[in-house]
Design an enzyme around this catalytic site. Structure first.
Site, PDB file in Angstrom:
ATOM      1  CB  CYS A  62      -0.910  -0.004   1.221  1.00  0.00           C
ATOM      2  SG  CYS A  62       0.010   0.112   2.770  1.00  0.00           S
ATOM      3  CB  ALA A 113       4.128  -0.471   2.111  1.00  0.00           C
ATOM      4  NE  ARG A 128      12.075  -1.640   1.060  1.00  0.00           N
ATOM      5  CZ  ARG A 128      12.784  -0.776   0.359  1.00  0.00           C
ATOM      6  NH1 ARG A 128      13.401   0.226   0.957  1.00  0.00           N
ATOM      7  NH2 ARG A 128      12.890  -0.887  -0.947  1.00  0.00           N
ATOM      8  CG  HIS A 139       7.242   4.780  -4.166  1.00  0.00           C
ATOM      9  ND1 HIS A 139       7.057   3.863  -5.174  1.00  0.00           N
ATOM     10  CD2 HIS A 139       7.588   4.070  -3.073  1.00  0.00           C
ATOM     11  CE1 HIS A 139       7.302   2.648  -4.707  1.00  0.00           C
ATOM     12  NE2 HIS A 139       7.629   2.743  -3.440  1.00  0.00           N
TER      13      HIS A 139
END
Lengths: 519, 483
Positions: free
Chosen positions: B65, B68, B99, B198
């Site tokens: 999503c 994220a 991550r 992003h």
């Protein structure tokens, strides 16, 4: 150049080489606007102080490094315990990706779950269309025997009505009318993953027992003398369930496991991917209403589910993740009482072996101070075991533990002279624990993988017991329940203590007189 | 696939395979999925599939999503800021420290990258709003973490649904503390994947970091060789094994976005002479903005495998004078022996092995050269959240007849792998164990399967070792029982 083809080095060693350390030092001083070293050291020390602890415990809004997850994670866990069942999470799709990753990192296994992939238009219009299409797609692609629906916080905030949506989807032909689609509302802003487990399991039990959302008559209970068993949200479920089945079989108990994840999270590497494997059959889930009693291994995971089961006329008994001799005694004696089956000799021998092992080793554990954190039931179980080993719990913390958990833990501690210096911390997080470990140090810490940050900062050796464990492999395959399970926990604790002892006595010509060959 | 007949055969097989998987869907969904599956045809401008569209519900997508994409990818690695997962506890918990964006710092004191800060919404926060709580929470951060350089507020789903005004809180608290406090509207229901996250995160840097810097001088004296690394998240140290090459060729890296990054580096970026973009998908937005507003050119590069590294070093050097061009040649020469030795060691063990990839927004194309340097062949690839411009760029990497699958569902991926029988699958944690159980070697291509770095020459050595380790592990011989 540090790299070479003969012996390829990766991040562990590569960046320790001179060219990299110099590069990073330059980056820091030229571009990072770093905190002056003296100030850094000063603040770093201050975070270890009593003054900092006081400020840290005065927090009311901020949560830092909590030891809990959200409801739908538990709902997915519960759903996967049933034969051929696909967990369907209604809401934003990213959540489901997170649950699948989280479980896969712990169990090193695939985890199937689908999402209704709601986006901005669904936020405005509601997610009915997503439910209708989602159920149809999931049904035809993955051919489940059952789809268990839960919700993300998005669907909860906009108020989607699962019962109505599932009905509407069936009317539109997404799945056959008689296809089982139990559901549970699992808002992430209430409780934690253990609440979600409870809600989802309750949803499944109600579905089968109470008339499948008004579509069939309620089942009529005809007591058949069997026992139901519920494990709860449990990181050791693979090993534990198999151990429980073995014990029940040895006793000759007739039983139904309600929610059995032991096969779906332990499928073989034999060339075939099994998306579904094992689990409680749907028939057994329905027939479980006829049992004489239901045993839950985790009270705080099953509060609402047990209410429903009691309302159906069964006796219910709840434990708190029993670990060790006395807790297992109580568990097995209840099983014996409820089933009318005696505890046979082989189990009696297993008990004796665990007692023997404790007698052999307790000198290394006796009087050692421990901090423990984790889910409410697990911390109760482990605290009880530590007390019978003669260890001294000092801090017991549960982010998702409440007042009832606190009282129960305090009562347990009050029962033992080894528990008298212990404090119990409901609703606190691992940043609180950090302050506790600095200001009131202990010898060992028990917790999940995130405890490694506490181990690094406070130098308290971490014994990994809990969920999730991402950085050690396969421990979930070994039980922590039953006398055999108690032995596994004992060995886990001992190994860390003895390793630590060796590390502390290995300096040549300084401490290695105590580097004993026999311990 | 050397001869034409071979390629035609593969294309026919792909077509048949795609038709087969589509049969499993209800008709409406089959129509939608058909547009995302195809075969690359030599000479076409893209890969012939639709992308960046809504995932159909109920199919086990691999996508995440917007949260994220923002917290997990763009903002999370900025190490000296505190990133608040604003909403219920889960999102921050599942993305906590997983991550592998490496950084150097004293965690909890001047660095916060592997911590989970959350407002842990309760029912009251939903009913009455959580702006007050957010303000209080920022006060508490200031007390307990006085060395933080700033704060970002990463919105989870409920924030945008309950009408909270996190922008006002950020403005007021930013003023009160004289700090950068950035509200990010990356609620998980926005957009259709990580991708919009992003973009939103890029825009937040533009609006809440850059704009505050207008007119301020750089922290350092500028040089003609100041560049930045944009879109490298330092997974397992990737940005470090890239930076070292750029510095060796005579450039000065003034900022890393965002692996091992700092607020100061974000702020300094508009002083760069050239922005170097590794992950185009997640950070092209800010690069375009800097080009427009500050006139900073940008260039995409690829540091996976020696062939692409060499080409990239030369392409970057093209933007500079002879000193840098010579520097690039010097670096290429310096590492030639290492990369030759790596290829000599591993290529014989990997030659001809077939690979299927499914990764995020960059690697489905970017890693292909590294595999080819080892004599391996990519037979299928696809993006979780790529856009059409990614599929256009992909045509420069893939061969005629490559199977393409966009936003693949786990059902399709399993079927394709069953039929194609690759020697290696490269994808994520959710896929890893599925394929390993099928007896297919696997590497996680998001996290480098806890290894790395894979960027640069140093990273290529690790990449080659890991692919060999995966494919040639003795375990795969034991999948079938002899009885």
């Amino acid at each position: 150049m540090t790299q070479n083809a003969e012996k390829v080095i990766d991040h562990f060693e590569l960046f320790r080489g001179g060219e990299y350390t110099e590069m990073l030092a330059n980056k820091k001083c030229m571009f990072e606007d770093p905190v002056p070293a003296e100030r850094l050291a000063q603040v770093s020390e201050w975070t270890k102080s009593d003054e900092y602890r006081e400020k840290n415990f005065a927090r009311t809004a901020l949560t830092i490094n909590p030891a809990k997850a959200c409801q739908p994670l538990g709902a997915v866990f519960a759903a996967l315990g049933f034969e051929g069942t696909l967990p369907f999470v209604h809401g934003s799709q990213g959540c489901t990706a997170y649950y699948r990753s989280h479980f896969s990192r712990h169990f090193k296994e695939p985890t199937a779950a689908v999402s209704s992939s709601m986006t901005e238009d669904a936020a405005v219009l509601g997610g009915l269309a997503n439910m209708v299409d989602g159920l149809a797609n999931a049904f035809s692609l993955y051919k489940p025997k059952m789809i268990a629906v839960s919700t993300t916080c998005m669907a909860e905030v906009i108020g989607d009505d699962l019962n109505a949506f599932i009905k509407a989807s069936k009317e539109k032909g997404s799945v056959p009318m008689e296809f089982d689609v139990p559901f549970a509302h699992t808002p992430a802003f209430v409780g934690s993953h253990v609440t979600g487990y409870d809600n989802a399991l309750k949803g499944i039990v109600e579905h089968f027992w109470n008339g499948k959302a008004g579509t069939v008559p309620k089942l009529e209970r005809k007591a058949d003398g069997k026992l139901n068993f519920i494990g709860g949200f449990d990181g050791y479920t693979v090993g534990n369930m198999r151990e429980i089945k073995r014990l029940f079989d040895l006793m000759g108990v007739e039983y139904t496991i309600l929610g059995d994840n032991s096969d779906v999270w332990d499928t073989p590497g034999d060339g075939e991917f099994r998306m579904y494997d094992g689990g409680t059959t749907l028939e057994d889930a329905a027939n479980a209403i006829h049992a004489s009693a239901t045993i839950s291994m985790q009270e705080f995971c099953t509060e609402k589910t047990l209410n429903v089961i009691e309302a159906a006329g069964q006796e219910t008994v709840a434990f708190n993740h029993p670990v060790g001799v006395e807790a297992t005694d109580r568990f097995l004696m209840e099983v014996a009482r409820l089933s009318g089956r005696a505890i046979p000799d082989p189990i009696r021998k297993e008990r004796g072996r665990l007692v023997d092992a404790i007698a052999d080793s307790s000198a290394h554990i006796h009087g050692k101070k421990f901090a423990i954190y984790g889910d409410p039931d697990l911390t109760l179980g482990l605290t009880g075991f530590l007390l019978e080993l003669g260890a001294e719990p000092v801090h017991v913390l549960s982010t998702n533990g409440g007042t009832a958990w606190k009282e129960k833990t305090e009562a347990l501690l009050a029962n033992s002279p080894f528990g008298k210096n212990c404090h119990v911390y409901p609703g606190k997080d691992l940043w609180h624990m950090r302050s506790l470990l600095f200001t009131e140090p202990v010898d060992f810490l028990i917790g999940n993988t995130y405890g490694k940050f506490l181990e690094r900062d406070t130098k308290t050796p971490l014994i990994r017991l809990g969920f999730p464990i991402f950085d050690r492999h396969h421990h979930h395959r070994y039980p922590v329940w039953g006398y055999q399970g108690g032995l596994n926990v004992l060995v886990t604790i001992l190994d860390k203590i003895l390793d630590h002892m060796d590390q502390n006595t290995s300096e040549v010509a300084k401490t290695d007189y105590s580097f004993d060959i026999i311990r | 696939m050397s001869d034409n007949a071979g390629v035609e055969e593969v294309k026919a097989r792909n077509k048949e395979m795609i038709e087969e998987v589509l049969k499993a869907y209800p008709e409406k969904s089959a129509r939608k999925r058909a547009k995302h599956l195809g075969t690359h045809e030599e000479g076409k401008s893209d890969c012939g599939v639709k992308s960046n569209l809504k995932t159909i519900p109920g199919v086990m997508t691999i996508r995440g999503c917007a949260y994220a994409g923002s917290k997990g990818v763009v903002w999370g690695p900025i190490k000296d800021m505190v990133h608040i997962s604003h909403g219920p506890v889960g999102c921050g918990q599942y993305s906590w420290a997983s991550r592998r964006n490496y950084f150097v710092g004293t965690t909890g004191v001047d660095a916060f990258g592997t911590m989970q800060f959350t407002s842990d919404f309760q029912e009251n926060d939903i009913v009455f709003g959580a702006d007050k709580k957010l303000g209080k929470l920022i006060d508490e951060i200031e007390v307990l973490f006085p060395l933080n350089k700033g704060i970002s507020i990463q919105s989870e789903c409920p924030v945008g649904l309950i009408g909270d005004d996190i922008e006002s809180v950020s403005r007021a608290k930013g003023k009160q503390y004289g700090k950068t406090i950035v509200p990010v509207r990356c609620e998980g229901f926005r957009g259709i994947s990580q991708s919009l996250g992003h973009h939103i995160a890029n825009d937040a840097i533009r609006d809440w970091v850059f704009d505050k810097q207008t007119g301020k001088p750089a922290r350092f004296e500028s040089t003609p060789y100041d560049v930045t690394i944009i879109g490298d998240y330092n997974i397992g140290g990737d940005a470090w094994s890239s930076r070292i090459l750029l510095e060796e060729m005579g450039l000065r890296v003034i900022a890393q976005w965002s692996g091992d990054g700092t607020l100061a580096e974000l702020e300094s970026t508009p002083h760069a002479k050239l922005n170097l973009i590794h992950c185009y998908r997640s950070m092209n937005y800010i690069s375009r903005h800097m080009e427009e507003k500050y006139g900073i050119p940008w260039v995409e590069y690829n540091f996976f495998g020696p062939t692409k590294i060499v080409a990239s070093l030369r392409a970057i050097a093209e933007h500079f004078d002879d000193k840098i061009k010579e520097g690039a040649e010097r670096v290429i020469a310096k590492y030639q022996a290492l990369s030759d030795a790596i290829v000599a060691k591993y290529r014989p063990r990997l030659e001809g092995k077939k690979v299927m990839l499914f990764v995020g927004g960059l690697r489905p194309r970017h890693v292909i050269g590294a595999y080819e340097d080892l004599g391996m062949e990519i037979v299928g690839t696809g993006y979780e959240f790529g856009h059409n411009d990614d599929y256009q760029r992909t045509t420069q990497y893939v061969k005629d007849g490559t199977l393409i699958y966009d936003d693949v569902t786990s059902f399709e991926f399993e079927k394709f792998v069953e039929k194609v029988k690759p020697d290696l699958v490269g994808s994520g944690i959710k896929e890893k164990y599925i394929f390993q159980k099928m007896g297919v070697p696997f590497r996680q291509m998001h996290s480098w399967d806890y290894s790395g770095p894979y960027h640069g020459y140093d990273g290529f050595a690790v990449f080659a070792r890991d692919m060999d380790m995966a494919i040639n592990a003795p375990v795969w011989r034991m999948t079938k029982a002899p009885f």
